[in-house]
Design an enzyme around this catalytic site. Structure first.
Site, PDB file in Angstrom:
ATOM      1  NE  ARG A 161      -1.708  -2.322   2.666  1.00  0.00           N
ATOM      2  CZ  ARG A 161      -1.809  -3.570   2.193  1.00  0.00           C
ATOM      3  NH1 ARG A 161      -2.859  -3.895   1.495  1.00  0.00           N
ATOM      4  NH2 ARG A 161      -0.901  -4.485   2.456  1.00  0.00           N
ATOM      5  CE  LYS A 169      26.774  -3.353  -5.647  1.00  0.00           C
ATOM      6  NZ  LYS A 169      27.127  -2.515  -6.780  1.00  0.00           N
ATOM      7  NE  ARG A 228       6.892   0.706   5.098  1.00  0.00           N
ATOM      8  CZ  ARG A 228       5.666   0.181   5.065  1.00  0.00           C
ATOM      9  NH1 ARG A 228       5.505  -1.082   4.759  1.00  0.00           N
ATOM     10  NH2 ARG A 228       4.621   0.919   5.337  1.00  0.00           N
TER      11      ARG A 228
HETATM   12  N1   CP Z   1      -0.451  -0.027   5.788  1.00  0.00           N
HETATM   13  C1   CP Z   1       0.750  -0.296   5.261  1.00  0.00           C
HETATM   14  O1   CP Z   1       1.765   0.326   5.628  1.00  0.00           O
HETATM   15  O2   CP Z   1       0.747  -1.254   4.297  1.00  0.00           O
HETATM   16  P1   CP Z   1       2.031  -1.756   3.504  1.00  0.00           P
HETATM   17  O3   CP Z   1       2.966  -2.386   4.501  1.00  0.00           O
HETATM   18  O4   CP Z   1       1.525  -2.714   2.473  1.00  0.00           O
HETATM   19  O5   CP Z   1       2.689  -0.534   2.901  1.00  0.00           O
END
Ligand code: CP
Length: 334
Positions: A73, A101, A122
């Site tokens: 998402r 690496k 992320r």
């Molecule tokens: N809600 C959410 O962060 O979904 P994903 O991990 O698929 O990005």
């Protein structure tokens, strides 16, 4: 679009954005007025997409999507949000990066800083967003740092509640599942400080909300019932049932995960006790915590919640990435 007389146009909102070129690392950066701004722009994005499909607010701009943890998402909604704003994206996953690496997070960030206009990150480390912000001249948008925060999920969660129920004030919100590692819960609890709400907590004892977050809720007089069972009484009071997945990937001991993985399940029998105008939310992905039969109940808001996420992320990208002059010139659908 019709505007109440005297209220700013979307062009003016973007031109005066307090978030232009700012890192978005934590929900704590947002005041209630700034949340209101974000949601106002998100509503305009929704109307714009429904009318035009794609806009040209960020034409010529490039967003780097650095996803070093799995995502469906967040990655795809940022990707589509940028494209629906007329911009372009570059996706970098850990498996295909020079991290393999031995390259450090700092150097990877410094690299993307040379290419894109902003970086969505992320990463499994709690410290990653702050480290990235330190080493990047371009805005960093935190898309989930370890079990710490997931700010854009919390924004879209709040937007979902507003769109679905018309208000946040006065509601009872029940969090269930993995409240210990669930970063979306931590971020949303922090954002809810701006509202008059009651929060109920339901989780196995080993997955309880961290003490620090719980004490904060208590100090704001927002904490209601705390339980290990989702009882009919708890359900009957609930306006928003916010379910979360037990996060296998955060457990060091697999046996502990097995003990709790299916301890809280919401199904049609659970919802028999619920109000007719409540909603069920989930940041997704889900495992067994919401039975598939619930999907057909109109109170199941978790698929709509995903779509609200794209509008909120469009709004955030526009507020962060629109240059002043281009903000005035390019918002052509208003
Ligand atoms: N809600 C959410 O962060 O979904 P994903 O991990 O698929 O990005």
């Amino acid at each position: 679009l019709r505007k109440p007389k005297g209220s700013p146009t979307i062009r003016e909102l973007l031109a005066n954005s307090p978030f232009r070129n700012k890192h978005i690392v934590s929900v704590s950066q947002f005041s209630r007025n700034e949340l209101h701004l974000l949601f106002t722009v998100a509503q305009e994005m929704r109307l714009g997409v429904e009318r035009e499909g794609c806009l040209d607010v960020l034409k010529g701009r490039v967003l780097c999507l650095m996803f070093f943890e799995p995502s469906t998402r967040t990655s795809s909604s940022f990707d589509t949000a940028m494209k629906r704003l007329g911009g372009q994206t570059v996706l970098i996953s850990e498996a295909h990066s020079s991290t393999q690496k031995g390259e450090s997070l700092e150097d990877t960030i410094r690299t993307l800083d040379q290419y894109g206009d902003a970086i969505v990150l992320r990463h499994p480390s709690d410290e990653s967003a702050n480290i990235a912000a330190k080493f990047s001249d371009r805005p960093i948008i935190n898309a989930g740092n370890g079990s710490r925060e997931h700010p854009t999920q919390a924004f879209l969660d709040l937007f979902t509640i507003r769109e679905e129920l018309g208000t946040v004030n006065g509601l009872t919100i029940t969090f269930t599942g993995d409240l210990r590692y669930g970063r979306t819960v931590h971020s949303l609890c922090e954002l809810l400080k701006h509202y008059n709400v009651t929060i109920q907590l339901v989780s196995p004892a080993s997955l309880a909300l961290p003490d620090k977050v719980r004490e904060t809720l208590k100090s704001r007089s927002q904490l209601g019932v705390v339980s290990t069972k989702l009882t009919p009484e708890i359900i009957a009071k609930t306006d928003v049932l916010y379910c979360t997945r037990v996060q296998k990937e955060r457990f060091e001991d697999p046996q502990l995960y097995e003990q709790v993985k299916n301890s809280l399940v919401v199904d049609n029998a659970t919802l028999k006790h619920a109000k007719q105008n409540m909603i069920v939310m989930h940041p997704l992905p889900r495992n067994a915590e919401i039975a598939r039969e619930v999907d057909d109940d109109p109170r199941a808001a978790y698929f709509r919640q995903m779509k609200y996420g794209m509008f909120v992320r469009m709004a955030l990208l526009a507020l962060v990435m629109t240059p002043v002059e281009e903000g005035k010139r390019r918002f052509s659908f208003v």
